[in-house]
Structure formats: structure tokens, C-alpha cells
Write an enzyme that holds these catalytic residues in place. Structure first.
Site, PDB file in Angstrom:
ATOM      1  CE  LYS A  14      13.858 -13.959  -0.583  1.00 42.13           C
ATOM      2  NZ  LYS A  14      15.078 -13.738   0.211  1.00 42.13           N
ATOM      3  N   GLY A  33      23.458  -6.250   3.392  1.00 37.69           N
ATOM      4  CA  GLY A  33      22.200  -5.533   3.159  1.00 37.69           C
ATOM      5  C   GLY A  33      21.843  -4.663   4.355  1.00 37.69           C
ATOM      6  CG  ASP A  86      23.524  -2.311   1.464  1.00 41.11           C
ATOM      7  OD1 ASP A  86      23.482  -2.270   0.220  1.00 41.11           O
ATOM      8  OD2 ASP A  86      22.523  -2.558   2.156  1.00 41.11           O
ATOM      9  N   GLY A  98      19.374  -1.584   4.025  1.00 45.46           N
ATOM     10  CA  GLY A  98      18.003  -1.805   3.570  1.00 45.46           C
ATOM     11  C   GLY A  98      16.970  -1.712   4.671  1.00 45.46           C
ATOM     12  CD  GLN A  99      10.798  -2.697   4.964  1.00 41.98           C
ATOM     13  OE1 GLN A  99      10.849  -3.635   4.165  1.00 41.98           O
ATOM     14  NE2 GLN A  99       9.666  -2.285   5.496  1.00 41.98           N
ATOM     15  CG  ASP A 129      28.489  -6.724  -5.302  1.00 44.42           C
ATOM     16  OD1 ASP A 129      27.517  -7.396  -4.890  1.00 44.42           O
ATOM     17  OD2 ASP A 129      28.663  -6.425  -6.501  1.00 44.42           O
ATOM     18  CE1 TYR A 179      12.203 -11.509  -2.808  1.00 46.06           C
ATOM     19  CE2 TYR A 179       9.910 -11.963  -2.290  1.00 46.06           C
ATOM     20  CZ  TYR A 179      11.173 -11.583  -1.889  1.00 46.06           C
ATOM     21  OH  TYR A 179      11.399 -11.279  -0.572  1.00 46.06           O
TER      22      TYR A 179
HETATM   23  N1  SER Z   1       7.895  -7.844   0.864  1.00 48.34           N
HETATM   24  C1  SER Z   1       8.196  -8.807  -0.163  1.00 48.34           C
HETATM   25  C2  SER Z   1       7.728  -8.338  -1.496  1.00 48.34           C
HETATM   26  O1  SER Z   1       6.703  -7.714  -1.539  1.00 48.34           O
HETATM   27  C3  SER Z   1       7.561 -10.127   0.159  1.00 48.34           C
HETATM   28  O2  SER Z   1       8.428 -10.907   0.882  1.00 48.34           O
HETATM   29  O3  SER Z   1       8.336  -8.619  -2.469  1.00 48.34           O
END
Ligand code: SER
Length: 320
Positions: A147, A8, A34, A11-12, A52, A143
């Protein structure tokens, strides 16, 4: 000598963490990967490969061939996007983590793994203010469920196979290099881009809804410190709460007006506002601060100073 794999890296978080790790461990020892192309500075400063994380066979070959000793697994489908395609998001978030955990179990050379969790592990039944490290955890988003399950799997592998897995429950991350995508906290980045580029922003979160945030510089410092701290000093076996500040869209808008007095914000709360409603407004991260001897250095004023300056710089480059 450490040889680090970043998954990744485009990414950010990855686009900034990769450069920091290269400055510490040497450019050639940090392998950025990535599924999408990386920014030029990642590709030019050290090894980058399209890879991947869902492809476990290629992944394990890559790890063995390059004698990898540490893995940072940063790839995930964020909260907003995950609600649009729940089963696919679950599949990607869970199976990518399981691939990494299995590789860490099978490849003896892997000494340490970093995997980010999130404030999304908390839900409506968690105390909303100063949410403690140990609390009721009933996430209501795909999500958050992925997690929380991930945290349990990390702890399982750590106990059962003695794998050194470290983790932080990131709040919203504010940064200017690479924009986040599909998260509930994305407004805290978008607001600066739209303020500078358009002078106005339509926010999908209510004006007064405060959320925990962390500036990227602080997040990177904490991540590196966590990975460098002696394992015996880490008292949390799962994922540490971490935060920098709690801010609402209304507060950020007011602070932006120091630079752009005519900045206009209007509010069109959507499904992400309900997600935010189920998350803590502020987090108690005293344990991580003690264990890794870290504290954030960016408050709202400092964040706005940097964001407005850097986004304005980007605008003038694009404008030219
Ligand atoms: N930045 C994430 C989201 O907004 C939270 O961990 O999904």
C-alpha cells in the site's frame, strides 16, 4: 456523462459502492467487474462481467470498448492473507495497480481513478495515537509495504502524467452485506456474526487492543464525496487518513451484550494480533474532514444496533 468501471465489485466495499454509484450515475453507466461472481442485486441492477485486473490486455479493451471515464480499483489481498503468501500478494497488489495506472495514462478518456490505501501503511515507528497524515512510515507487513509503494506510484503518475488519482487510507471497515476476507480488522465483523449465530466468539486480537474502524455507510459517503470534490480543493496529493472511531474487541463485546446479555468472548491472539500491534490505535483524519466536508455518522452504539439487526435478519432468512 460518467461511465464508471468498478474492479472488485463482489467484495466487501465493491458490493455496496457499486449500488451507490449506480444510484448517482445511472445503473447502465456503472460497470461492475470481479474475478468472482457478484451478489444478485449487482448482477440484476446493471452491467456485470467477470474480469481479471491482472489481465491488462482484456482490461484495456474493456475500458476502451465501454468508453470508461472513471475507475475504482478495489481488488487487493488483505493483510492476514498476504502474510501467508508474501510474494504472490505483492505481485497481485502491485501489478494490479500498475495495470490501472498504465491504462489511465494510455486512455485519454479516463478522467479519474480511485484506489484505496490503508492504515497498514503505518508501522511501529509511527505515533500510535492520532497518527498524523504525514508521519514516519515503516510498515512491517507485505500488505502495508504494497500500500505504501502504491501510494508513491499514484503520486508519481499524478505528477508525471497529470492523472487525477484519489485515495483514502481506510481503517477496518464494518459492514453486513459482504464479509471481508483475510484482514486483520475482520474481527470487528466476525464478532457480530458469531454473537448472533452462536452466542460466542473466539477473537484473534487481544481484548484491549483498540483499532481504527469505519462503518461502511460512512466509508461509502466519504469515497463518493472525495471523488466528487473539485480537484483544486484537495490538499493531500497521496492518500488521506480517514477514520470513524477506535474500538477494541472488549468494548464491542460489551456493547453487543445490550442485545445478547449472555454473549461470551474468549481470546486466542494469533499472528494478526502482532500485525495490529504495529498499526495505529487511532488516526488523525482532520484534513480529509475539512477538504471534502465530511464526518462519520456511526458511533459504536449505532453500529451495533445496525449490525445485530441485519445479521439477525440474515440468520432468519437462512434459517427459513
Ligand atoms: N482491513 C484491512 C486489513 O485488515 C486494513 O486495511 O487488512
Amino acid at each position: 456523462m460518467e461511465r464508471i468501471l468498478i474492479i472488485g465489485a463482489s467484495g466487501q466495499i465493491g458490493s455496496e459502492l457499486t449500488l451507490e454509484l449506480r444510484s448517482i450515475y445511472g445503473n447502465e453507466n456503472v460497470y461492475a467487474t470481479d474475478v468472482k461472481e457478484a451478489p444478485p442485486d449487482i448482477k440484476e441492477s446493471g452491467p456485470f462481467q467477470l474480469l481479471d485486473v491482472m489481465d491488462d490486455k482484456h482490461l484495456i479493451h474493456f475500458v476502451i470498448r465501454n468508453k470508461i471515464t472513471q475507475i475504482y480499483h478495489l481488488a487487493a489481498v488483505l493483510s492476514g492473507n498476504a502474510e501467508k503468501l508474501p510474494t504472490q500478494a505483492w505481485h497481485i497488489n502491485m501489478n494490479s495497480l500498475m495495470n490501472i495506472l498504465e491504462i489511465a495514462r494510455l486512455v485519454e478518456e479516463i478522467k479519474r481513478v480511485f484506489w484505496p490505501s490503508s492504515i497498514a501503511v503505518f508501522g511501529k515507528t509511527t505515533p500510535r495515537n492520532n497518527s498524523p497524515q504525514l508521519s514516519v512510515m515503516e510498515p512491517s507487513t507485505v500488505y502495508g509495504i504494497s500500500k505504501l509503494a502504491g501510494e508513491r506510484w499514484c503520486e508519481y503518475y499524478s505528477h508525471r502524467y497529470n492523472i487525477d488519482i484519489r485515495s483514502l487510507r481506510y481503517p477496518g471497515l464494518i459492514s453486513f452485506k459482504t464479509e471481508p476476507g483475510g484482514g486483520t480488522t475482520d474481527w470487528a465483523v466476525e464478532i457480530y456474526y458469531d454473537a448472533v449465530n452462536k452466542g460466542k466468539y473466539t477473537c484473534f486480537i487481544e481484548s484491549s487492543r483498540a483499532m481504527p474502524m469505519l462503518f461502511m455507510h460512512d466509508a461509502i459517503q466519504a469515497t463518493v464525496k472525495l471523488m466528487e470534490t473539485d480537484r483544486s480543493k484537495l490538499t493531500c496529493q497521496t492518500s488521506y487518513n480517514i477514520t470513524g472511531l477506535s474500538i477494541s474487541p472488549g468494548q464491542v463485546a460489551d456493547d453487543i451484550r445490550r442485545y445478547i446479555p449472555g454473549f461470551r468472548i474468549d481470546y486466542k491472539p494469533d499472528f494478526r494480533n502482532s500485525i495490529a500491534e504495529s498499526w495505529p490505535q487511532s488516526i488523525d483524519d482532520s484534513i480529509v474532514r475539512t477538504d471534502i466536508d465530511w464526518e462519520p455518522s456511526f458511533d459504536l452504539k449505532k453500529i451495533t444496533d445496525v449490525m445485530v439487526k441485519e445479521v439477525t435478519k440474515k440468520k432468519s432468512v437462512i434459517g427459513n
